[in-house]
Scaffold this active site. Structure first.
Site, PDB file in Angstrom:
ATOM      1  N   THR A  13      13.096   4.893  10.978  1.00  0.00           N
ATOM      2  CA  THR A  13      14.060   3.846  11.298  1.00  0.00           C
ATOM      3  C   THR A  13      13.686   2.548  10.599  1.00  0.00           C
ATOM      4  O   THR A  13      12.527   2.130  10.641  1.00  0.00           O
ATOM      5  CB  THR A  13      14.099   3.618  12.826  1.00  0.00           C
ATOM      6  OG1 THR A  13      14.413   4.861  13.453  1.00  0.00           O
ATOM      7  CG2 THR A  13      15.126   2.567  13.201  1.00  0.00           C
ATOM      8  N   GLN A  61       1.015  -9.272  -5.810  1.00  0.00           N
ATOM      9  CA  GLN A  61       0.574 -10.668  -5.949  1.00  0.00           C
ATOM     10  C   GLN A  61       1.516 -11.479  -6.837  1.00  0.00           C
ATOM     11  O   GLN A  61       1.378 -12.698  -6.916  1.00  0.00           O
ATOM     12  CB  GLN A  61      -0.830 -10.718  -6.559  1.00  0.00           C
ATOM     13  CG  GLN A  61      -1.935 -10.193  -5.663  1.00  0.00           C
ATOM     14  CD  GLN A  61      -2.272 -11.109  -4.499  1.00  0.00           C
ATOM     15  OE1 GLN A  61      -1.872 -12.282  -4.460  1.00  0.00           O
ATOM     16  NE2 GLN A  61      -2.987 -10.580  -3.531  1.00  0.00           N
ATOM     17  N   ALA A 101       5.838  -8.412   1.322  1.00  0.00           N
ATOM     18  CA  ALA A 101       6.377  -9.699   1.785  1.00  0.00           C
ATOM     19  C   ALA A 101       5.300 -10.689   2.204  1.00  0.00           C
ATOM     20  O   ALA A 101       5.462 -11.895   2.042  1.00  0.00           O
ATOM     21  CB  ALA A 101       7.332  -9.466   2.953  1.00  0.00           C
ATOM     22  N   HIS A 102       4.183 -10.178   2.728  1.00  0.00           N
ATOM     23  CA  HIS A 102       3.260 -11.102   3.407  1.00  0.00           C
ATOM     24  C   HIS A 102       2.382 -11.923   2.471  1.00  0.00           C
ATOM     25  O   HIS A 102       1.620 -12.767   2.935  1.00  0.00           O
ATOM     26  CB  HIS A 102       2.415 -10.356   4.453  1.00  0.00           C
ATOM     27  CG  HIS A 102       1.328  -9.490   3.909  1.00  0.00           C
ATOM     28  ND1 HIS A 102       0.017  -9.895   3.886  1.00  0.00           N
ATOM     29  CD2 HIS A 102       1.338  -8.249   3.379  1.00  0.00           C
ATOM     30  CE1 HIS A 102      -0.729  -8.920   3.377  1.00  0.00           C
ATOM     31  NE2 HIS A 102       0.058  -7.907   3.057  1.00  0.00           N
ATOM     32  N   ASN A 150      -5.426  -9.339  -7.537  1.00  0.00           N
ATOM     33  CA  ASN A 150      -5.613  -9.983  -6.243  1.00  0.00           C
ATOM     34  C   ASN A 150      -6.959 -10.681  -6.099  1.00  0.00           C
ATOM     35  O   ASN A 150      -7.162 -11.448  -5.175  1.00  0.00           O
ATOM     36  CB  ASN A 150      -5.459  -8.955  -5.120  1.00  0.00           C
ATOM     37  CG  ASN A 150      -6.275  -7.706  -5.365  1.00  0.00           C
ATOM     38  OD1 ASN A 150      -6.063  -6.997  -6.354  1.00  0.00           O
ATOM     39  ND2 ASN A 150      -7.227  -7.443  -4.497  1.00  0.00           N
ATOM     40  N   THR A 167       0.829  -1.203   0.000  1.00  0.00           N
ATOM     41  CA  THR A 167       0.000   0.000   0.000  1.00  0.00           C
ATOM     42  C   THR A 167       0.866   1.257   0.000  1.00  0.00           C
ATOM     43  O   THR A 167       0.662   2.169  -0.811  1.00  0.00           O
ATOM     44  CB  THR A 167      -0.922   0.007   1.241  1.00  0.00           C
ATOM     45  OG1 THR A 167      -1.727  -1.161   1.212  1.00  0.00           O
ATOM     46  CG2 THR A 167      -1.797   1.246   1.273  1.00  0.00           C
ATOM     47  N   CYS A 207     -10.211  -6.774   1.187  1.00  0.00           N
ATOM     48  CA  CYS A 207     -10.239  -5.396   1.675  1.00  0.00           C
ATOM     49  C   CYS A 207     -11.644  -4.836   1.654  1.00  0.00           C
ATOM     50  O   CYS A 207     -11.949  -3.905   2.375  1.00  0.00           O
ATOM     51  CB  CYS A 207      -9.324  -4.525   0.827  1.00  0.00           C
ATOM     52  SG  CYS A 207      -7.754  -5.303   0.518  1.00  0.00           S
TER      53      CYS A 207
HETATM   54  C1  PLP Z   1      -1.995  -7.100  -0.770  1.00  0.00           C
HETATM   55  C2  PLP Z   1      -1.952  -6.183  -1.911  1.00  0.00           C
HETATM   56  C3  PLP Z   1      -1.589  -4.838  -1.746  1.00  0.00           C
HETATM   57  C4  PLP Z   1      -1.330  -4.227  -0.389  1.00  0.00           C
HETATM   58  O1  PLP Z   1      -0.145  -4.668   0.163  1.00  0.00           O
HETATM   59  P1  PLP Z   1       0.089  -4.492   1.741  1.00  0.00           P
HETATM   60  O2  PLP Z   1       1.479  -4.942   1.948  1.00  0.00           O
HETATM   61  O3  PLP Z   1      -0.924  -5.344   2.420  1.00  0.00           O
HETATM   62  O4  PLP Z   1      -0.087  -3.031   2.052  1.00  0.00           O
HETATM   63  C5  PLP Z   1      -1.536  -4.043  -2.868  1.00  0.00           C
HETATM   64  N1  PLP Z   1      -1.810  -4.530  -4.097  1.00  0.00           N
HETATM   65  C6  PLP Z   1      -2.152  -5.806  -4.288  1.00  0.00           C
HETATM   66  C7  PLP Z   1      -2.400  -6.295  -5.662  1.00  0.00           C
HETATM   67  C8  PLP Z   1      -2.244  -6.672  -3.211  1.00  0.00           C
HETATM   68  O5  PLP Z   1      -2.593  -7.930  -3.413  1.00  0.00           O
END
Ligand code: PLP
Length: 389
Positions: A242, A181, A202-203, A153, A74, A328
């Site tokens: 930081t 993604q 990363a997540h 996504n 984001t 979301c």
């Molecule tokens: C998850 C996602 C984001 C947001 O990433 P975050 O690290 O959760 O802020 C933005 N764009 C796409 C396509 C996503 O799948």
């Protein structure tokens, strides 16, 4: 009965790989220093960050100094879009993006519209892909940025990024892509794909939450950005604050694992996805959303006729953690903007399920999910057709 539901929501987030956690651990208590500090503690932390930057850069064919760490996808999108708008507004105030982008792209664009920028939201075709001629025709002499995501996504559709990048470069317009993604799942190369700015996180690839990065091209052309967070001047002044060393180290480890295992994982996940679809497709009134082949291995997005979207989700909740539309916006009752853009009628867009299969899922889980989905749909449909007593 205390069994937790099977997790099939990997587009929302993924569980962390234990190897990632192991890589992060020393940077919490032992190498806890501030990477900006000029003493041993700082140098230890800085070394971790430096190595991570190299790993990430290599993963996408970039140079380490072209990587700016952010709090996630984001923030990377916000920095790219608002940063370019602010730095180039004297050149032009027109931006092009796509109707099916993530809210983290659409909302900054809308914000810029409120400041006087003009944004073109390209439509997509029935399969979720943009029409390259549309893009070319939308470009104007005052266009400063094109933002098109790599992989969606919700429906997993993968846009022809290299072709889009080429069109942008031919017109000397900057090209940003949201690769949240796609990173670690499909090969990415900022030179081959003519990418000027790329958002990463990363997540979505078994890494920690709260860490991402923006790739910013420094040569041919050198991209200028206005920083969106001012302060201590970290990250070349583009993103003060930081640095979160453990997250950064974990991000790099997640990317490293994803690249090493990309081929085998894709094959395995694709097999699971096809196994799920094979069972579900026997039902009547089920539609696969998005392009049939040009999409992420773990994505299966279906629309279901004759059932209520919320009832369907609720019915499946005990067995499977899955999402309707985008995570979301799952709290809102509005139909997904992505499915609507595909040209679905609102009601059909509404009863939709997004399965996100990951590397920790098993064939047994997939079969259980298929059974639960079929049972729930059939029971909802039969209830619908029963006379009220
Ligand atoms: C998850 C996602 C984001 C947001 O990433 P975050 O690290 O959760 O802020 C933005 N764009 C796409 C396509 C996503 O799948």
């Amino acid at each position: 009965m205390s069994k937790r539901p099977i997790y099939l929501d990997c587009h929302a987030t993924t569980p962390m790989d234990k190897r990632v956690l192991e890589a992060m651990m020393p940077y919490f208590v032992e190498h806890f220093g501030n990477p900006s500090s000029t003493h041993l503690y700082g140098w230890e932390a800085e070394a971790g960050v430096k190595q991570a930057r190299v790993t990430l850069a290599q993963a996408i064919g970039a140079n380490p100094e072209e990587i700016i760490f952010t709090s996630g996808g984001t923030e990377a999108n916000n920095l790219a879009i608002k940063g370019v708008a602010e730095a180039y507004f004297s050149k032009g105030r027109h931006i092009i993006t796509v109707q099916t982008e993530h809210r983290a792209v659409l909302d900054p664009c809308q914000y810029l519209e409120s400041l006087g920028f003009e944004v073109t939201y390209l439509p997509v075709q029935g399969d979720g892909l943009i029409d390259l001629d549309h893009l070319e025709n939308a470009l104007r002499s005052d266009t400063i940025l094109v933002s098109v995501m790599v992989a969606n996504n919700e429906i997993g559709v993968i846009q022809p990024i290299a072709e889009i990048g080429k069109i942008c470069h031919n017109h000397q317009v900057l090209f940003h892509t949201d690769a949240a993604q796609a990173l670690g799942k499909i090969p990415l190369n900022v030179h081959q794909q003519h990418i000027d700015l790329m958002s990463m996180t990363a997540h979505k690839i078994y890494g920690p939450k709260g860490i991402g990065a923006l790739y910013i091209r420094r040569r041919n052309p050198r991209v200028h950005l206005a920083s969106q967070i001012q302060g201590g001047g970290q990250e070349k002044g583009l993103r003060s604050g930081t640095l979160f060393t453990p997250q950064i180290v974990g991000f790099a480890k997640a990317v490293e694992i994803a690249l090493l295992e990309m081929e085998s994982q894709t094959k395995q996940i694709e097999m699971l996805r096809d196994r799920l679809w094979k069972q579900l497709s026997h039902l009547e009134g089920i539609h696969l959303n998005g392009h049939k082949t040009q999409r992420l291995a773990g994505n299966l997005n279906i629309s279901v006729e004759g059932v209520d979207g919320n009832a369907l989700l609720l019915g499946m909740q005990p067995t499977v953690a899955v999402s309707s539309g985008s995570a979301c916006s799952s709290t809102s009752t509005a139909p997904s903007h992505v499915l609507t853009a595909l040209g679905h009628r609102d009601s059909l867009a509404y009863a939709s399920l997004r399965f996100g299969i990951g590397k920790f899922n098993t064939p047994e889980e997939i079969d259980q999910v298929a059974t639960a989905t079929i049972t729930t749909i059939e029971s909802l449909r039969s209830r619908l057709h029963q006379p009220i007593k």
